[in-house]
Every structure is written in C-alpha cells, then in structure tokens.
Motif scaffolding. Structure first.
Motif, mmCIF file in Angstrom:
data_model
loop_
_atom_site.group_PDB
_atom_site.id
_atom_site.type_symbol
_atom_site.label_atom_id
_atom_site.label_comp_id
_atom_site.label_asym_id
_atom_site.label_seq_id
_atom_site.Cartn_x
_atom_site.Cartn_y
_atom_site.Cartn_z
ATOM 1 N N HIS A 279 0.823 -1.216 0.000
ATOM 2 C CA HIS A 279 0.000 0.000 0.000
ATOM 3 C C HIS A 279 0.860 1.270 0.000
ATOM 4 O O HIS A 279 0.624 2.172 -0.823
ATOM 5 C CB HIS A 279 -0.954 -0.008 1.190
ATOM 6 C CG HIS A 279 -1.866 1.178 1.239
ATOM 7 N ND1 HIS A 279 -2.918 1.360 0.371
ATOM 8 C CD2 HIS A 279 -1.872 2.270 2.058
ATOM 9 C CE1 HIS A 279 -3.534 2.491 0.646
ATOM 10 N NE2 HIS A 279 -2.915 3.072 1.662
ATOM 11 N N PRO A 280 1.866 1.405 0.864
ATOM 12 C CA PRO A 280 2.714 2.603 0.822
ATOM 13 C C PRO A 280 3.445 2.749 -0.517
ATOM 14 O O PRO A 280 3.605 3.864 -1.024
ATOM 15 C CB PRO A 280 3.714 2.371 1.968
ATOM 16 C CG PRO A 280 3.004 1.458 2.900
ATOM 17 C CD PRO A 280 2.215 0.543 2.018
ATOM 18 N N LEU B 59 2.390 1.745 -3.354
ATOM 19 C CA LEU B 59 1.376 2.169 -4.321
ATOM 20 C C LEU B 59 1.180 3.681 -4.251
ATOM 21 O O LEU B 59 1.109 4.367 -5.281
ATOM 22 C CB LEU B 59 0.057 1.440 -4.023
ATOM 23 C CG LEU B 59 -1.011 1.383 -5.107
ATOM 24 C CD1 LEU B 59 -0.536 0.542 -6.283
ATOM 25 C CD2 LEU B 59 -2.306 0.805 -4.548
ATOM 26 N N LEU B 60 1.114 4.210 -3.041
ATOM 27 C CA LEU B 60 0.932 5.650 -2.861
ATOM 28 C C LEU B 60 2.130 6.446 -3.379
ATOM 29 O O LEU B 60 1.979 7.564 -3.872
ATOM 30 C CB LEU B 60 0.701 5.969 -1.378
ATOM 31 C CG LEU B 60 -0.563 5.380 -0.747
ATOM 32 C CD1 LEU B 60 -0.665 5.785 0.723
ATOM 33 C CD2 LEU B 60 -1.811 5.804 -1.495
ATOM 34 N N LYS B 61 3.313 5.860 -3.280
ATOM 35 C CA LYS B 61 4.523 6.531 -3.757
ATOM 36 C C LYS B 61 4.690 6.440 -5.272
ATOM 37 O O LYS B 61 5.535 7.111 -5.842
ATOM 38 C CB LYS B 61 5.755 5.927 -3.084
ATOM 39 C CG LYS B 61 5.849 6.188 -1.593
ATOM 40 C CD LYS B 61 7.060 5.477 -1.005
ATOM 41 C CE LYS B 61 7.139 5.659 0.502
ATOM 42 N NZ LYS B 61 8.278 4.898 1.082
ATOM 43 N N TYR C 70 -11.122 4.869 -0.609
ATOM 44 C CA TYR C 70 -9.821 4.784 -1.285
ATOM 45 C C TYR C 70 -9.664 5.898 -2.317
ATOM 46 O O TYR C 70 -8.593 6.482 -2.460
ATOM 47 C CB TYR C 70 -9.674 3.424 -1.971
ATOM 48 C CG TYR C 70 -8.888 2.402 -1.181
ATOM 49 C CD1 TYR C 70 -7.740 1.827 -1.704
ATOM 50 C CD2 TYR C 70 -9.307 2.007 0.094
ATOM 51 C CE1 TYR C 70 -7.014 0.875 -0.985
ATOM 52 C CE2 TYR C 70 -8.596 1.065 0.813
ATOM 53 C CZ TYR C 70 -7.455 0.499 0.272
ATOM 54 O OH TYR C 70 -6.742 -0.437 0.995
ATOM 55 N N GLN C 71 -10.759 6.183 -3.022
ATOM 56 C CA GLN C 71 -10.707 7.231 -4.045
ATOM 57 C C GLN C 71 -10.498 8.597 -3.394
ATOM 58 O O GLN C 71 -9.660 9.384 -3.835
ATOM 59 C CB GLN C 71 -12.009 7.222 -4.846
ATOM 60 C CG GLN C 71 -12.087 8.302 -5.920
ATOM 61 C CD GLN C 71 -11.141 8.056 -7.069
ATOM 62 O OE1 GLN C 71 -11.328 7.125 -7.832
ATOM 63 N NE2 GLN C 71 -10.119 8.878 -7.216
ATOM 64 N N GLU D 32 -9.429 9.368 -0.202
ATOM 65 C CA GLU D 32 -8.283 9.545 0.688
ATOM 66 C C GLU D 32 -6.936 9.289 0.015
ATOM 67 O O GLU D 32 -5.926 9.902 0.375
ATOM 68 C CB GLU D 32 -8.421 8.620 1.905
ATOM 69 C CG GLU D 32 -9.611 8.957 2.790
ATOM 70 C CD GLU D 32 -9.637 8.149 4.075
ATOM 71 O OE1 GLU D 32 -8.537 7.792 4.560
ATOM 72 O OE2 GLU D 32 -10.737 7.874 4.584
ATOM 73 N N TYR D 33 -6.933 8.384 -0.967
ATOM 74 C CA TYR D 33 -5.649 7.978 -1.534
ATOM 75 C C TYR D 33 -5.519 8.162 -3.046
ATOM 76 O O TYR D 33 -4.431 7.977 -3.593
ATOM 77 C CB TYR D 33 -5.389 6.495 -1.214
ATOM 78 C CG TYR D 33 -5.449 6.151 0.249
ATOM 79 C CD1 TYR D 33 -4.580 6.728 1.171
ATOM 80 C CD2 TYR D 33 -6.386 5.226 0.723
ATOM 81 C CE1 TYR D 33 -4.631 6.403 2.517
ATOM 82 C CE2 TYR D 33 -6.439 4.881 2.067
ATOM 83 C CZ TYR D 33 -5.569 5.478 2.951
ATOM 84 O OH TYR D 33 -5.630 5.149 4.281
ATOM 85 N N LEU E 246 -6.913 6.162 -5.187
ATOM 86 C CA LEU E 246 -6.804 4.789 -5.666
ATOM 87 C C LEU E 246 -8.171 4.283 -6.093
ATOM 88 O O LEU E 246 -9.186 4.610 -5.468
ATOM 89 C CB LEU E 246 -6.232 3.877 -4.578
ATOM 90 C CG LEU E 246 -4.830 4.237 -4.049
ATOM 91 C CD1 LEU E 246 -4.441 3.306 -2.919
ATOM 92 C CD2 LEU E 246 -3.795 4.175 -5.176
ATOM 93 N N ARG F 110 -3.688 2.818 -9.171
ATOM 94 C CA ARG F 110 -3.511 4.259 -9.001
ATOM 95 C C ARG F 110 -4.358 5.028 -10.015
ATOM 96 O O ARG F 110 -4.384 4.685 -11.210
ATOM 97 C CB ARG F 110 -2.044 4.631 -9.192
ATOM 98 C CG ARG F 110 -1.143 4.225 -8.047
ATOM 99 C CD ARG F 110 0.330 4.388 -8.404
ATOM 100 N NE ARG F 110 0.621 5.742 -8.883
ATOM 101 C CZ ARG F 110 0.844 6.791 -8.095
ATOM 102 N NH1 ARG F 110 0.784 6.649 -6.780
ATOM 103 N NH2 ARG F 110 1.128 7.980 -8.603
#
Length: 295
Positions: free
Chosen positions: A70-71, A73-75, A112-113, A115-116, A118, A240
C-alpha cells in the motif's frame, strides 16, 4: 558531404530511438506472497500484455503484503495489485467491521478514491474470508451445515487455529461472541498444520480460508457462516488513479476479471498451484483462455 550525411543519419536515428524509449508504456504489478496473489497477478499481467500495448513489470511476493504494498502504491513505485475489501477496510482504513458485503465494497471503494486517489476495479467474484470446517464424520454425526448448528454441540468438540486467529478481534473472539461457542478444548497450532491436525483426529474443528487449495482434497466440511461473523474479503484490483489517467485503456483490461472467478474456481486454481505444483502463470493463462478472455 558523405560524412555529413552519415552524421545526420546517426543523429536522426538517436533522436528516434530516444523518442521510442520515452514513449514506452509500462505498469508495475505487485502481489502478496501467497499462492492466490501470484495467480491473480499473473492473470492481470496476461490481460494487460495481451489486450493493450502496455508492458508489464512484475514485483511479486512482496513480504508483509498490504503493509508494504500500500505505501509503495501511494509513492508510485507500484501501479496495481490484487487486494481484498476486508483488508482495505479493516487494516488500511482502520474502520469498524461491516457485515453487508456490497456496502463494504461501496464504502471501501469511495474511501480509497477520496483519501488515496486509488481505484477499485469490479470484484472478481470470490470471497476469501475466514471459515470454520469440521471433519466429514463430525458433520454427519451431528448434522452440521452452519456455524449455528455447531454452537449447539461445541461443548463436545475440540477447536484448533493459529495464534493470530485466536487473538485478533475479528477472528475467534468475534466468532464466539456471534454464535455463543463453548468448545471442550482449544488448541494453538501453526497455520500450516491445520489440515494435518484435523486428519490425525486430534481436533474436530479448524479455521480455514474459504478458497484454500486443500479444500478440494481434504475430508472436511466447511460450515456456512449464517450470521456473517466474518468480514467479507472479496478480491479486486486496486490501481492508481494517475496510472488510469496516463493509460485509460488499462481500465477495460482490468475489468475483464469482474465477476469471473467463483469460490469453487479459486479453490481449484489454488489447488493446481499449491498441491499439483503447476506454474502460476500457466494456470492463469489456462483459466483466461477457458473463460474466453484470451485466445
């Protein structure tokens, strides 16, 4: 004059080559270090590779699973991977359990959409959640079909599970709270020894995952969770939003798996890889061809 022409040709070729490399499309697909994750990641890879002009780089079997994927993916180090609604809701978003599977999917997708950034694809179809299994002899002797049936005779039976399941709030404590179970004895065992324990006769009831590959070959009966004690863990692709904006054609490829894999089919696929030791990519390809998703 000839030298100038040659130099000019070389420069043009270099520029053209650089341009091609710059425009090359690529996505990184990851997976958790479990059989099911490998199979699903190979399905996604094959669908992307064979239905688009996007190249796939795989980063499979990442230790720590969601906690590390998950981290990344965010990066932007990873573009997409197979995930479970229950994991996203309980582990990532740290929300209270939701019993309604469709509500869970809708809310985890929205969160998810927002906040992230995603996106969750359509659900594949299967639900790999916790389940309770008994020996076939015990099921027949007591007429057990549901966990509610089990609760009526639990005082005569021995239950076994790994320490993590026995301790985590959404595991054994929630199971007992929901059904009022009171087993004769409880044994802690390694998660890899569950089926050996029940086959040996040392225990009567074990915790399983509902898409375990061994369910095809072991003499156990999985009981229906008729009061929905366990959270739903329906699988889908998390990708993403930026990746979809860059490659909009990717969305269609990813959604090809929506509604395509039942619990029984996932059990069979896991069985082929775990028990029969077949290659995950070949198992994935064979399934996609059977479903008419690949030629």
């Amino acid at each position: 004059m000839k030298k100038r022409t040659v130099v000019l040709f070389i420069l043009i070729a270099m520029v053209a080559s650089f341009g091609c490399k710059k425009e090359q499309k690529e996505v990184v697909i990851a997976s958790k270090p479990v059989t099911e994750g490998y199979i699903l990641a190979q399905m996604l890879s094959l669908l992307v590779e064979e239905t688009t002009d996007i190249q796939v780089k795989q980063t499979l079997g990442i230790g720590g699973g969601t906690s590390n994927i998950h981290p990344a993916l965010l990066k932007g180090e990873i573009d997409l991977y197979p995930e479970y609604t229950g994991t996203g809701w309980l582990f990532v978003l740290k929300k209270e359990p939701l019993r309604d599977a469709q509500q869970l999917y809708a809310q985890v997708k929205q969160a998810y959409q927002e906040e992230y950034g995603l996106v969750w694809s359509g659900l594949y179809g299967f639900n790999n959640t916790y389940a309770v299994a008994v020996t076939e002899d015990v099921a027949q002797r007591y007429g057990l079909k549901t966990v509610s049936d089990l609760a009526k005779v639990s005082s005569e039976l021995t239950f076994a599970a790994n320490p993590d399941f026995l301790e985590r709030e959404d595991g054994y404590p929630n199971l007992v709270k929901t059904y009022g179970l009171a087993f004769k004895a409880i044994k802690e065992i390694d998660i890899g020894l569950r089926y050996e324990a029940i086959k040996s006769g040392g225990v009567d009831v074990i915790m399983v995952f509902s898409t375990d590959g061994r369910l095809n070959v072991e003499p156990v009966a999985v009981l229906e969770d008729d009061k929905s004690a366990f959270a739903a863990y329906h699988a889908a692709t998390v990708v993403r939003d930026e990746t979809l904006e860059t490659y909009p054609e990717l969305a269609k490829a990813l959604d090809l798996l929506a509604g395509r894999i039942s619990n029984e089919e996932m059990i069979g696929l896991n069985h082929q890889v775990e028990i029969l030791k077949q290659d995950p990519r070949e198992v994935a390809r064979e399934f996609l061809v059977k479903e008419g998703l690949l030629r």
